[in-house]
Design an enzyme around this catalytic site. Sequence first.
Site, PDB file in Angstrom:
ATOM      1  CD  GLU A  43      -2.831   1.435   2.266  1.00  0.00           C
ATOM      2  OE1 GLU A  43      -3.720   2.308   2.171  1.00  0.00           O
ATOM      3  OE2 GLU A  43      -2.670   0.737   3.291  1.00  0.00           O
ATOM      4  CG  ASP A  95       9.688  10.349  -2.449  1.00  0.00           C
ATOM      5  OD1 ASP A  95       8.894   9.899  -3.299  1.00  0.00           O
ATOM      6  OD2 ASP A  95      10.007  11.544  -2.398  1.00  0.00           O
ATOM      7  CG  ASP A 117      -0.817  15.123  -2.048  1.00  0.00           C
ATOM      8  OD1 ASP A 117      -1.542  15.867  -2.753  1.00  0.00           O
ATOM      9  OD2 ASP A 117       0.010  15.563  -1.248  1.00  0.00           O
ATOM     10  CE  LYS A 121      -0.427  25.604  -6.192  1.00  0.00           C
ATOM     11  NZ  LYS A 121       0.581  26.461  -5.522  1.00  0.00           N
ATOM     12  CB  THR A 192      -8.709   4.359   3.951  1.00  0.00           C
ATOM     13  OG1 THR A 192      -9.448   5.473   3.425  1.00  0.00           O
ATOM     14  CG2 THR A 192      -8.296   3.443   2.809  1.00  0.00           C
ATOM     15  CD  GLU A 193      -6.827   5.364   8.639  1.00  0.00           C
ATOM     16  OE1 GLU A 193      -6.760   5.336   7.377  1.00  0.00           O
ATOM     17  OE2 GLU A 193      -5.970   4.847   9.370  1.00  0.00           O
ATOM     18  CE1 TYR A 194      -7.755  12.347   5.060  1.00  0.00           C
ATOM     19  CE2 TYR A 194      -6.147  10.850   4.118  1.00  0.00           C
ATOM     20  CZ  TYR A 194      -6.445  12.036   4.762  1.00  0.00           C
ATOM     21  OH  TYR A 194      -5.441  12.900   5.105  1.00  0.00           O
TER      22      TYR A 194
END
Length: 212
Positions: A43, A95, A117, A121, A192-194
Amino acid sequence: MRLRNIKGSKEYIDKSPFVIHDPEHYKGKWHTFFHNRHPLHLEIGMGKGQFIHALAEENPSVNYLGIEMYSSVLYRALEHRILTDLDNLYFLRFDARYLLDIFDKHEVDRIYLNFSDPWPKDRHAKRRLTSPGFLTMYDHILTPNGFIQFKTDNRPLFDFSLESVRDSGLWHVDELTYDLHHSEFLEGNIMTEYESRFVSEGHPICRFVISR
């Protein structure tokens, strides 16, 4: 979203037995870390870890690695991890742009991308985890039968991701929904939490599964 720094989180992570601090050492031989040849699932951008903890508990014959680059977020996942006795779940503070440094060709069986995320932009588009560059890396590390599952509440990111997939000429969309919780694909879904928060607020969740 601005992340709140948790004092001492980096030091805590550095000492945690559940965080792999030298992942480059295991490139091409992750089975030696887990001491078995079970499938390896990732994940990427795991947040506080609710999703991957649930997967690891339900699937003891699968090895899981949760990748998170923010110390304060990983700290929260570790708070949960110390309460379990799982031997198939470990974490990396890493990363994802450097995945090829730690995974060899065809070494990963499945990748989960949850509420990544959106990097809204245009100049940051390459940092989106579903951008063409990342899809190329996933192609390298996934087994021939491997697949990617992606979920988000962000419709512009979802549309961008589908365009990246279709423009690649490599990936096939196996499952697609713009409203997961009112679709045929909901059975077996782990939130998920979100996701829990967004669903409670009435936001539709987009999801696709892709393979080659």
